[in-house]
Motif scaffolding. Structure first.
Motif, PDB file in Angstrom:
ATOM      1  N   UNK A 217       0.809  -1.196   0.000  1.00 42.90           N
ATOM      2  CA  UNK A 217       0.000   0.000   0.000  1.00 42.90           C
ATOM      3  C   UNK A 217       0.861   1.274   0.000  1.00 42.90           C
ATOM      4  N   UNK A 218       2.007   1.243   0.656  1.00 45.45           N
ATOM      5  CA  UNK A 218       2.902   2.409   0.632  1.00 45.45           C
ATOM      6  C   UNK A 218       3.312   2.724  -0.801  1.00 45.45           C
ATOM      7  N   UNK A 280     -15.583   7.232   2.010  1.00 43.87           N
ATOM      8  CA  UNK A 280     -14.943   6.486   0.927  1.00 43.87           C
ATOM      9  C   UNK A 280     -14.397   7.509  -0.070  1.00 43.87           C
ATOM     10  N   UNK A 281     -13.094   7.658  -0.107  1.00 48.38           N
ATOM     11  CA  UNK A 281     -12.469   8.708  -0.914  1.00 48.38           C
ATOM     12  C   UNK A 281     -12.403   8.383  -2.403  1.00 48.38           C
ATOM     13  N   UNK A 282     -12.805   7.184  -2.801  1.00 56.06           N
ATOM     14  CA  UNK A 282     -12.652   6.791  -4.195  1.00 56.06           C
ATOM     15  C   UNK A 282     -13.515   7.622  -5.141  1.00 56.06           C
ATOM     16  N   UNK A 283     -14.717   7.959  -4.712  1.00 57.12           N
ATOM     17  CA  UNK A 283     -15.589   8.765  -5.571  1.00 57.12           C
ATOM     18  C   UNK A 283     -14.976  10.120  -5.908  1.00 57.12           C
ATOM     19  N   UNK A 284     -14.576  10.906  -4.899  1.00 56.51           N
ATOM     20  CA  UNK A 284     -13.905  12.180  -5.206  1.00 56.51           C
ATOM     21  C   UNK A 284     -12.630  12.009  -6.032  1.00 56.51           C
ATOM     22  N   UNK A 328      -5.909  10.807   1.995  1.00 62.23           N
ATOM     23  CA  UNK A 328      -5.984   9.346   1.916  1.00 62.23           C
ATOM     24  C   UNK A 328      -4.785   8.715   2.613  1.00 62.23           C
ATOM     25  N   UNK A 329      -3.621   9.322   2.453  1.00 60.83           N
ATOM     26  CA  UNK A 329      -2.427   8.800   3.126  1.00 60.83           C
ATOM     27  C   UNK A 329      -2.584   8.855   4.641  1.00 60.83           C
ATOM     28  N   UNK A 330      -3.000   9.996   5.168  1.00 55.33           N
ATOM     29  CA  UNK A 330      -3.169  10.150   6.613  1.00 55.33           C
ATOM     30  C   UNK A 330      -4.273   9.230   7.127  1.00 55.33           C
ATOM     31  N   UNK A 331      -5.296   8.964   6.303  1.00 54.24           N
ATOM     32  CA  UNK A 331      -6.379   8.059   6.690  1.00 54.24           C
ATOM     33  C   UNK A 331      -5.875   6.683   7.100  1.00 54.24           C
ATOM     34  N   UNK A 392      -8.556   1.666  -3.276  1.00 50.92           N
ATOM     35  CA  UNK A 392      -8.477   2.420  -2.021  1.00 50.92           C
ATOM     36  C   UNK A 392      -9.820   2.470  -1.287  1.00 50.92           C
ATOM     37  N   UNK A 393     -10.409   1.332  -1.033  1.00 47.83           N
ATOM     38  CA  UNK A 393     -11.628   1.309  -0.215  1.00 47.83           C
ATOM     39  C   UNK A 393     -11.273   1.523   1.238  1.00 47.83           C
ATOM     40  N   UNK A 394     -12.195   2.089   2.058  1.00 46.07           N
ATOM     41  CA  UNK A 394     -11.885   2.285   3.478  1.00 46.07           C
ATOM     42  C   UNK A 394     -11.502   1.000   4.193  1.00 46.07           C
ATOM     43  N   UNK A 395     -12.096  -0.117   3.807  1.00 51.57           N
ATOM     44  CA  UNK A 395     -11.748  -1.387   4.440  1.00 51.57           C
ATOM     45  C   UNK A 395     -10.295  -1.764   4.190  1.00 51.57           C
TER      46      UNK A 395
END
Length: 400
Positions: A217-218, A280-284, A328-331, A392-395
């Motif tokens: 993921x990194x 969920x940040x994928x939409x934006x 997203x990174x900080x998430x 990049x789903x929240x899960x």
């Protein structure tokens, strides 16, 4: 009660962060609208001109990789102070029509200063504003975009009034103002002094960094940040020369870049205001990547027919993508130390990747006498990011 827990303290802290953000791009953004004059005065090639953006971005990446070590050794207060001093010094050294070696040296110095501030500010933001780091990060990144807009829009007018070196050197003044405000905020907060953070020693920091680089993921986040920032650096370095080659004046081309940066500010503010509605940040992310791809297509197909559309699409795409990638990174981490370490790794690797874009575009320009190939190549990279974003789903934050 600490100073930063008071309303006045938080206002001072936010003001200092935003003013530092405003100073993180004019040293770069002021170059491209004046590039024809700089090349005429110094005789540098397109490849060397690309290095004026590549070298600071590369320095930013290498320095960001040392973010945890810098925080442990210098602390936030003095590390950020040194960064802002370096920016001011780099700008001041550009007075007096410097030659190519001085321009390249100041590009590196500015990049190191920008990198030190960018590497350490995420620690400060995550710890100082733990209740809403996403919103304040969005404001900070928006300030960075605003600084780019000012640098691009004002530098041609300053150069017309005096000279291109005066226009570049004058940006030392706002950097000194930012330095004074930062000191006013930092000296009142004990944790922001130069004392290392004893809770995270060098051994633990090195262990955390090694573990992060072993995670897939990194590397995915590095690719997301690197290509997104690469689009920003490519537009920053070469959009004004692209339009001057089409017959536009340097002032008009600078205003075009300033218009894109202004649209970036608006989209950055939108991210700051609305990102909380999208867990969920994928939409934006997919929306802004689509805007970026459409803007690049307009640059290739209708660059002069719809300049406002180009400004809006590229501004939305680039301006929102930058804060979204940081958010997203900080998430991915709740612990401030690990969030800062991950942000440093992603920014470091991402900036190294992004630094290749301006010099590669300069090489293409030297060979083809055109930048169309650069825009097409970046479009292909954006398509790759759209596929990557689906992961990049929240899960996946927890499993990553």
């Amino acid at each position: 009660m600490s100073f930063l827990s008071t309303v006045r303290g938080r206002i001072v802290a936010v003001s200092a962060v935003l003013l530092i953000g405003l100073n993180l791009r004019p040293a770069l953004a002021g170059i491209s609208p004046l590039l024809d004059a700089i090349q005429s005065s110094t005789g540098i090639s397109g490849t060397t001109a690309g290095l004026l953006t590549t070298l600071p971005i590369l320095a930013m990446g290498l320095c960001a990789l040392l973010g945890e070590a810098l925080n442990n050794r210098l602390g936030e207060r003095w590390g950020i102070t040194l960064g802002v001093v370096a920016i001011a010094a780099a700008c001041a050294l550009r007075f007096g029509e410097p030659g190519a070696p001085t321009l390249l040296a100041t590009a590196v110095l500015a990049g190191l200063g920008i990198a030190m501030a960018q590497a350490l500010l995420p620690y400060f933001l995550k710890r100082t504003f733990p209740e809403d780091p996403g919103r304040i990060t969005g404001l900070y990144v928006t300030a960075i975009m605003a600084g780019a807009a000012l640098g691009a829009a004002l530098s041609p007018s300053l150069a017309k009034a005096a000279s291109w070196s005066f226009a570049l050197g004058l940006w030392a003044l706002p950097a000194l103002i930012a330095l004074a405000l930062w000191q006013a905020a930092a000296r009142r907060h004990r944790c922001s002094t130069a004392q290392p953070r004893r809770s995270v020693g060098p051994a633990r920091a090195a262990q955390t960094t090694r573990r992060l680089w072993r995670e897939l993921r990194t590397w995915e986040l590095v690719l997301l940040f690197g290509i997104g920032t690469g689009a920003f650096t490519l537009i920053l370095a070469w959009l004004p020369p692209y339009y001057t080659a089409l017959g536009w004046s340097p002032s008009a081309a600078g205003l075009m870049l300033g218009g894109i940066n202004l649209a970036e500010v608006g989209s950055g503010l939108a991210v700051s205001a609305w990102i909380g509605r999208f867990p969920d940040r994928r939409g934006p992310l997919l929306f802004v990547l689509t805007c970026l791809l459409a803007g690049l297509a307009c640059l290739v197909l209708i660059p002069e027919s719809a300049p406002v559309l180009v400004c809006v699409l590229l501004g939305i795409g680039i301006g929102a993508l930058f804060p979204l990638t940081l958010i997203v990174t900080i998430d991915h981490r709740t612990d401030p130390a690990e969030a800062g370490a991950l942000a440093a790794a992603v920014q470091g690797g991402g900036y190294v990747l992004a630094s290749l874009m301006p010099v590669l575009a300069g090489m293409l320009r030297d060979h083809f006498a055109d930048l169309t190939q650069a825009w097409v190549g970046m479009g292909a990279c954006v398509l790759l990011l759209m596929l990557l974003t689906l992961r990049f789903s929240p899960a996946s934050y927890r499993t990553a």
